[in-house]
Design an enzyme around this catalytic site. Sequence first.
Site, PDB file in Angstrom:
ATOM      1  N   ASN A 185      30.745   7.328-101.805  1.00 50.34           N
ATOM      2  CA  ASN A 185      29.415   6.869-102.549  1.00 50.34           C
ATOM      3  C   ASN A 185      29.975   6.149-103.691  1.00 50.34           C
ATOM      4  O   ASN A 185      29.922   7.134-104.640  1.00 50.34           O
ATOM      5  CB  ASN A 185      28.270   7.337-102.530  1.00 50.34           C
ATOM      6  CG  ASN A 185      27.092   6.743-103.149  1.00 50.34           C
ATOM      7  OD1 ASN A 185      27.163   5.530-103.457  1.00 50.34           O
ATOM      8  ND2 ASN A 185      25.961   7.503-103.212  1.00 50.34           N
ATOM      9  N   TRP A 186      30.625   4.904-103.959  1.00 48.17           N
ATOM     10  CA  TRP A 186      30.815   4.500-105.366  1.00 48.17           C
ATOM     11  C   TRP A 186      29.774   4.497-106.331  1.00 48.17           C
ATOM     12  O   TRP A 186      29.937   4.101-107.485  1.00 48.17           O
ATOM     13  CB  TRP A 186      31.880   3.194-105.175  1.00 48.17           C
ATOM     14  CG  TRP A 186      33.061   3.144-104.263  1.00 48.17           C
ATOM     15  CD1 TRP A 186      33.414   4.330-103.677  1.00 48.17           C
ATOM     16  CD2 TRP A 186      33.906   2.371-104.218  1.00 48.17           C
ATOM     17  NE1 TRP A 186      34.749   3.844-103.084  1.00 48.17           N
ATOM     18  CE2 TRP A 186      34.983   2.737-103.465  1.00 48.17           C
ATOM     19  CE3 TRP A 186      34.020   0.859-104.569  1.00 48.17           C
ATOM     20  CZ2 TRP A 186      36.053   2.187-103.018  1.00 48.17           C
ATOM     21  CZ3 TRP A 186      35.093   0.119-104.312  1.00 48.17           C
ATOM     22  CH2 TRP A 186      36.116   0.734-103.557  1.00 48.17           C
ATOM     23  N   LYS A 187      28.623   4.253-105.920  1.00 48.24           N
ATOM     24  CA  LYS A 187      27.346   4.077-106.814  1.00 48.24           C
ATOM     25  C   LYS A 187      27.687   2.808-107.477  1.00 48.24           C
ATOM     26  O   LYS A 187      28.330   1.998-107.005  1.00 48.24           O
ATOM     27  CB  LYS A 187      27.337   5.293-107.609  1.00 48.24           C
ATOM     28  CG  LYS A 187      27.152   6.618-106.753  1.00 48.24           C
ATOM     29  CD  LYS A 187      26.603   7.768-107.456  1.00 48.24           C
ATOM     30  CE  LYS A 187      26.656   9.043-106.664  1.00 48.24           C
ATOM     31  NZ  LYS A 187      26.044  10.259-107.452  1.00 48.24           N
TER      32      LYS A 187
ATOM     33  N   HIS B 220      19.111   7.904-100.990  1.00 53.69           N
ATOM     34  CA  HIS B 220      19.973   8.793-101.881  1.00 53.69           C
ATOM     35  C   HIS B 220      18.863   9.156-103.054  1.00 53.69           C
ATOM     36  O   HIS B 220      18.044   8.688-103.295  1.00 53.69           O
ATOM     37  CB  HIS B 220      21.082   7.823-102.307  1.00 53.69           C
ATOM     38  CG  HIS B 220      22.100   8.496-103.329  1.00 53.69           C
ATOM     39  ND1 HIS B 220      21.894   8.942-104.666  1.00 53.69           N
ATOM     40  CD2 HIS B 220      23.162   9.253-103.008  1.00 53.69           C
ATOM     41  CE1 HIS B 220      22.818   9.921-104.762  1.00 53.69           C
ATOM     42  NE2 HIS B 220      23.684   9.947-103.890  1.00 53.69           N
TER      43      HIS B 220
ATOM     44  N   GLU C  29      19.513   9.303-106.008  1.00 53.60           N
ATOM     45  CA  GLU C  29      19.229   8.573-107.279  1.00 53.60           C
ATOM     46  C   GLU C  29      18.080   7.250-106.835  1.00 53.60           C
ATOM     47  O   GLU C  29      17.379   7.003-107.590  1.00 53.60           O
ATOM     48  CB  GLU C  29      20.482   7.969-107.513  1.00 53.60           C
ATOM     49  CG  GLU C  29      21.311   9.088-108.249  1.00 53.60           C
ATOM     50  CD  GLU C  29      22.768   8.925-107.882  1.00 53.60           C
ATOM     51  OE1 GLU C  29      23.449   7.972-107.564  1.00 53.60           O
ATOM     52  OE2 GLU C  29      23.515   9.961-108.192  1.00 53.60           O
TER      53      GLU C  29
ATOM     54  N   GLU D 105      22.332  16.865 -99.844  1.00 50.24           N
ATOM     55  CA  GLU D 105      22.844  16.870-101.224  1.00 50.24           C
ATOM     56  C   GLU D 105      21.631  17.332-101.955  1.00 50.24           C
ATOM     57  O   GLU D 105      20.764  16.683-102.519  1.00 50.24           O
ATOM     58  CB  GLU D 105      23.026  15.219-101.616  1.00 50.24           C
ATOM     59  CG  GLU D 105      23.955  14.414-100.841  1.00 50.24           C
ATOM     60  CD  GLU D 105      24.618  13.337-101.753  1.00 50.24           C
ATOM     61  OE1 GLU D 105      25.684  13.202-101.659  1.00 50.24           O
ATOM     62  OE2 GLU D 105      23.926  12.598-102.304  1.00 50.24           O
TER      63      GLU D 105
ATOM     64  N   GLY E 264      26.821  15.027-109.510  1.00 51.16           N
ATOM     65  CA  GLY E 264      27.472  14.687-110.678  1.00 51.16           C
ATOM     66  C   GLY E 264      27.475  15.663-111.985  1.00 51.16           C
ATOM     67  O   GLY E 264      27.629  15.480-112.894  1.00 51.16           O
TER      68      GLY E 264
ATOM     69  N   SER F 131      29.214  17.177-106.180  1.00 52.50           N
ATOM     70  CA  SER F 131      30.381  17.572-106.609  1.00 52.50           C
ATOM     71  C   SER F 131      31.362  18.081-105.701  1.00 52.50           C
ATOM     72  O   SER F 131      32.080  19.063-106.103  1.00 52.50           O
ATOM     73  CB  SER F 131      30.046  18.642-107.671  1.00 52.50           C
ATOM     74  OG  SER F 131      29.233  18.213-108.623  1.00 52.50           O
TER      75      SER F 131
ATOM     76  N   GLY G 155      30.816  11.347-104.435  1.00 45.79           N
ATOM     77  CA  GLY G 155      30.587  10.268-105.602  1.00 45.79           C
ATOM     78  C   GLY G 155      31.713  10.306-106.615  1.00 45.79           C
ATOM     79  O   GLY G 155      32.752   9.665-106.104  1.00 45.79           O
ATOM     80  N   GLY G 156      31.761  11.131-107.495  1.00 49.90           N
ATOM     81  CA  GLY G 156      32.822  10.930-108.573  1.00 49.90           C
ATOM     82  C   GLY G 156      34.321  10.859-107.869  1.00 49.90           C
ATOM     83  O   GLY G 156      34.961  10.071-108.346  1.00 49.90           O
TER      84      GLY G 156
END
Length: 250
Positions: A9-11, A94, A96, A166, A172, A212, A233-234
């Site tokens: 998930n590149w966000k 998600h 966010e 999640e 993150g 993470s 993510g990251g």
Amino acid sequence: MKKPIIAGNWKMNKTNADTKALITELIPLVKDAECEVVCCVPFTDIVTARKAARGTNIKIGAQNVHWAEKGAFTGEISAEMLKELKVTYVITGHSERRQYFAETDETVNKRTKAALAAGLKVIVCVGETLAERESNKTAEVVTRQTIGALADISKQDLKRIVIAYEPVWAIGTGRTATAQDANDTIKIIRRVVRKLYGRASANSLRIQYGGSMNPKNAAELMAMPQIDGGLIGGASLKAEDFAKVVNYNK
Ligand code: 13P
């Protein structure tokens, strides 16, 4: 056997130029993956990502979708629009989106249904916040979110759904749920799905862990019996790191 699914998930990261470079670098690194490989990119990168990934085992996904077919919804994107760009997956719910854009169980459900109706596959996210975990509400929260997200979705359509568990406090932050905790909560989610759809559907549903997840912890998480994949993510923003997660079993 269920095929595990590792999705990035590149966000809100990567321009078109970055997208072309990242996918191009990723292709040889993940070409022999035994899991399904997906990159969920910003809307503006979809065309570039699709073009770069054409003919490879990398599938492209989006990160959100609106429930209406069309109309006066400034800034939103419809399922038809995504379908035309040939994305395979779209993420809904998600944390966010829930946290910063007032997404509710109801809107997550509406978005999920619209995506399914257009023929897309959906990665539906659920997960508790730190405050909810600390007040022992994890089971209650993921149960409510799962039931809410899946309302009015048929057993047939469930086959095109992946759930991502999640925990918000692990996103993150570098703080991963222990493999055992992730496994236990996913078991609760699967039990909810079993009550709604029966044992066979629940067992064949793929449930990912996200938060993470990285090259160091991927193998341990993926070894858990309830964990069928990861939403990254990251660590999905660097080809080498994402490839290591994808190749967790090598
Ligand atoms: P991180 O892997 O950066 O913690 O993000 C997880 C996530 O939110 C994926 O959707």
